[in-house]
Design a protein around this motif. Structure first.
Motif, PDB file in Angstrom:
ATOM      1  N   VAL A 151       2.343  23.908  67.396  1.00 13.36           N
ATOM      2  CA  VAL A 151       1.319  25.128  67.077  1.00 13.36           C
ATOM      3  C   VAL A 151       0.923  26.287  67.942  1.00 13.36           C
ATOM      4  O   VAL A 151       1.073  26.983  67.726  1.00 13.36           O
ATOM      5  N   ARG A 152       1.026  25.678  69.558  1.00 16.47           N
ATOM      6  CA  ARG A 152       0.996  26.640  70.508  1.00 16.47           C
ATOM      7  C   ARG A 152       2.204  27.452  70.346  1.00 16.47           C
ATOM      8  O   ARG A 152       2.062  28.557  70.646  1.00 16.47           O
ATOM      9  N   LEU A 153       3.347  27.176  70.064  1.00 13.93           N
ATOM     10  CA  LEU A 153       4.856  27.917  69.890  1.00 13.93           C
ATOM     11  C   LEU A 153       4.615  28.759  68.790  1.00 13.93           C
ATOM     12  O   LEU A 153       4.925  29.792  69.097  1.00 13.93           O
ATOM     13  N   LEU A 154       4.131  28.317  67.734  1.00 11.49           N
ATOM     14  CA  LEU A 154       3.986  29.066  66.449  1.00 11.49           C
ATOM     15  C   LEU A 154       2.846  30.375  66.794  1.00 11.49           C
ATOM     16  O   LEU A 154       3.126  31.313  66.348  1.00 11.49           O
TER      17      LEU A 154
ATOM     18  N   ILE B 201       2.055  31.650  69.751  1.00  7.90           N
ATOM     19  CA  ILE B 201       2.964  32.535  70.816  1.00  7.90           C
ATOM     20  C   ILE B 201       3.835  33.311  70.046  1.00  7.90           C
ATOM     21  O   ILE B 201       4.070  34.723  70.105  1.00  7.90           O
ATOM     22  N   ALA B 202       4.706  32.729  69.092  1.00 11.00           N
ATOM     23  CA  ALA B 202       5.824  33.562  68.084  1.00 11.00           C
ATOM     24  C   ALA B 202       5.126  34.538  67.293  1.00 11.00           C
ATOM     25  O   ALA B 202       5.615  35.694  67.108  1.00 11.00           O
ATOM     26  N   ALA B 203       3.911  34.034  66.622  1.00 14.00           N
ATOM     27  CA  ALA B 203       3.224  34.721  65.727  1.00 14.00           C
ATOM     28  C   ALA B 203       2.894  36.089  66.460  1.00 14.00           C
ATOM     29  O   ALA B 203       2.923  37.321  65.913  1.00 14.00           O
ATOM     30  N   GLY B 204       2.199  36.084  67.623  1.00 17.83           N
ATOM     31  CA  GLY B 204       1.602  37.080  68.462  1.00 17.83           C
ATOM     32  C   GLY B 204       2.761  37.814  68.776  1.00 17.83           C
ATOM     33  O   GLY B 204       2.702  39.213  68.823  1.00 17.83           O
ATOM     34  N   PHE B 205       3.892  37.495  69.580  1.00 21.45           N
ATOM     35  CA  PHE B 205       4.800  38.224  69.686  1.00 21.45           C
ATOM     36  C   PHE B 205       5.784  38.945  68.814  1.00 21.45           C
ATOM     37  O   PHE B 205       5.922  40.188  68.862  1.00 21.45           O
ATOM     38  N   PHE B 206       6.141  38.280  67.967  1.00 21.68           N
ATOM     39  CA  PHE B 206       7.191  38.743  66.854  1.00 21.68           C
ATOM     40  C   PHE B 206       6.526  39.474  65.543  1.00 21.68           C
ATOM     41  O   PHE B 206       6.623  40.669  65.342  1.00 21.68           O
ATOM     42  N   GLY B 207       5.103  38.751  65.276  1.00 28.52           N
ATOM     43  CA  GLY B 207       4.396  39.108  63.888  1.00 28.52           C
ATOM     44  C   GLY B 207       3.748  40.347  64.571  1.00 28.52           C
ATOM     45  O   GLY B 207       3.517  41.282  63.731  1.00 28.52           O
TER      46      GLY B 207
ATOM     47  N   TRP C 129      -0.059  46.037  69.725  1.00 28.03           N
ATOM     48  CA  TRP C 129       0.788  44.800  70.056  1.00 28.03           C
ATOM     49  C   TRP C 129       0.052  43.733  70.877  1.00 28.03           C
ATOM     50  O   TRP C 129       0.098  42.678  70.543  1.00 28.03           O
ATOM     51  N   ALA C 130      -0.478  44.242  72.214  1.00 27.40           N
ATOM     52  CA  ALA C 130      -1.216  43.570  72.891  1.00 27.40           C
ATOM     53  C   ALA C 130      -2.448  42.853  72.297  1.00 27.40           C
ATOM     54  O   ALA C 130      -2.731  41.684  72.433  1.00 27.40           O
ATOM     55  N   VAL C 131      -3.198  43.612  71.394  1.00 28.42           N
ATOM     56  CA  VAL C 131      -4.221  43.428  70.801  1.00 28.42           C
ATOM     57  C   VAL C 131      -4.041  42.190  69.742  1.00 28.42           C
ATOM     58  O   VAL C 131      -4.637  41.263  69.553  1.00 28.42           O
ATOM     59  N   LEU C 132      -3.001  42.458  68.770  1.00 25.11           N
ATOM     60  CA  LEU C 132      -2.381  41.624  67.939  1.00 25.11           C
ATOM     61  C   LEU C 132      -2.024  40.318  68.570  1.00 25.11           C
ATOM     62  O   LEU C 132      -2.113  39.170  67.954  1.00 25.11           O
ATOM     63  N   LEU C 133      -1.374  40.374  69.938  1.00 27.28           N
ATOM     64  CA  LEU C 133      -0.903  39.005  70.408  1.00 27.28           C
ATOM     65  C   LEU C 133      -2.042  38.365  70.995  1.00 27.28           C
ATOM     66  O   LEU C 133      -2.180  37.125  70.581  1.00 27.28           O
ATOM     67  N   LEU C 134      -3.140  38.949  71.446  1.00 33.12           N
ATOM     68  CA  LEU C 134      -4.147  38.079  71.796  1.00 33.12           C
ATOM     69  C   LEU C 134      -5.108  37.520  70.535  1.00 33.12           C
ATOM     70  O   LEU C 134      -5.538  36.539  70.653  1.00 33.12           O
ATOM     71  N   LEU C 135      -5.066  38.212  69.400  1.00 37.88           N
ATOM     72  CA  LEU C 135      -5.800  37.868  68.196  1.00 37.88           C
ATOM     73  C   LEU C 135      -4.929  36.604  67.783  1.00 37.88           C
ATOM     74  O   LEU C 135      -5.866  35.656  67.057  1.00 37.88           O
ATOM     75  N   ALA C 136      -3.585  36.365  67.610  1.00 33.51           N
ATOM     76  CA  ALA C 136      -3.009  35.275  67.355  1.00 33.51           C
ATOM     77  C   ALA C 136      -3.123  34.033  68.220  1.00 33.51           C
ATOM     78  O   ALA C 136      -3.286  33.100  67.553  1.00 33.51           O
ATOM     79  N   LEU C 137      -3.292  34.452  69.629  1.00 38.19           N
ATOM     80  CA  LEU C 137      -3.741  33.232  70.397  1.00 38.19           C
ATOM     81  C   LEU C 137      -5.074  32.886  70.248  1.00 38.19           C
ATOM     82  O   LEU C 137      -5.515  31.481  70.382  1.00 38.19           O
ATOM     83  N   LEU C 138      -6.090  33.486  69.847  1.00 40.39           N
ATOM     84  CA  LEU C 138      -7.361  33.194  69.516  1.00 40.39           C
ATOM     85  C   LEU C 138      -7.770  32.492  68.135  1.00 40.39           C
ATOM     86  O   LEU C 138      -8.788  31.929  67.867  1.00 40.39           O
ATOM     87  N   ALA C 139      -6.507  32.629  67.182  1.00 39.33           N
ATOM     88  CA  ALA C 139      -6.920  32.324  65.856  1.00 39.33           C
ATOM     89  C   ALA C 139      -6.851  30.757  65.677  1.00 39.33           C
ATOM     90  O   ALA C 139      -6.382  30.046  66.497  1.00 39.33           O
TER      91      ALA C 139
END
Length: 91
Positions: free
Chosen positions: A14-17, A19-25, A58-68
């Motif tokens: 889940v942690r990898l998903l 991080i990948a969602a935040g980075f690539f998505g 991109w940085a904001v979306l990365l943080l939002l993915a990690l907080l989801a």
């Protein structure tokens, strides 16, 4: 003071998903959003703006993915946003 264990992600998958969602998505959403802006506005102006705003978005979306709460939900949201932003190019 160590972090409270109930707030940490239990599974490394889940942690990898997330991080990948935040980075690539997040990257896909930010680039498709700026491509959408370039479709409706002057592409040269959008390109100059995108140099800075794309990285911030991109940085904001990365943080939002990690907080989801759910990694699958954030993947679905980012995929839908990317698809919606690319709809004008499907004509």
């Amino acid at each position: 003071m160590p972090a409270n264990k109930k707030y940490l992600t239990k599974s490394p998958i889940v942690r990898l998903l997330k991080i990948a969602a935040g980075f690539f998505g997040g990257y896909a959403v930010s680039v498709s959003f700026h491509l959408l802006l370039a479709r409706f506005f002057n592409p040269g102006d959008v390109l100059i703006t995108a140099y800075f705003s794309c990285i911030v978005l991109w940085a904001v979306l990365l943080l939002l993915a990690l907080l989801a709460d759910s990694a699958w939900k954030i993947w679905l949201i980012y995929a839908l946003l990317t698809f919606v932003f690319c709809i004008p190019f499907f004509n």
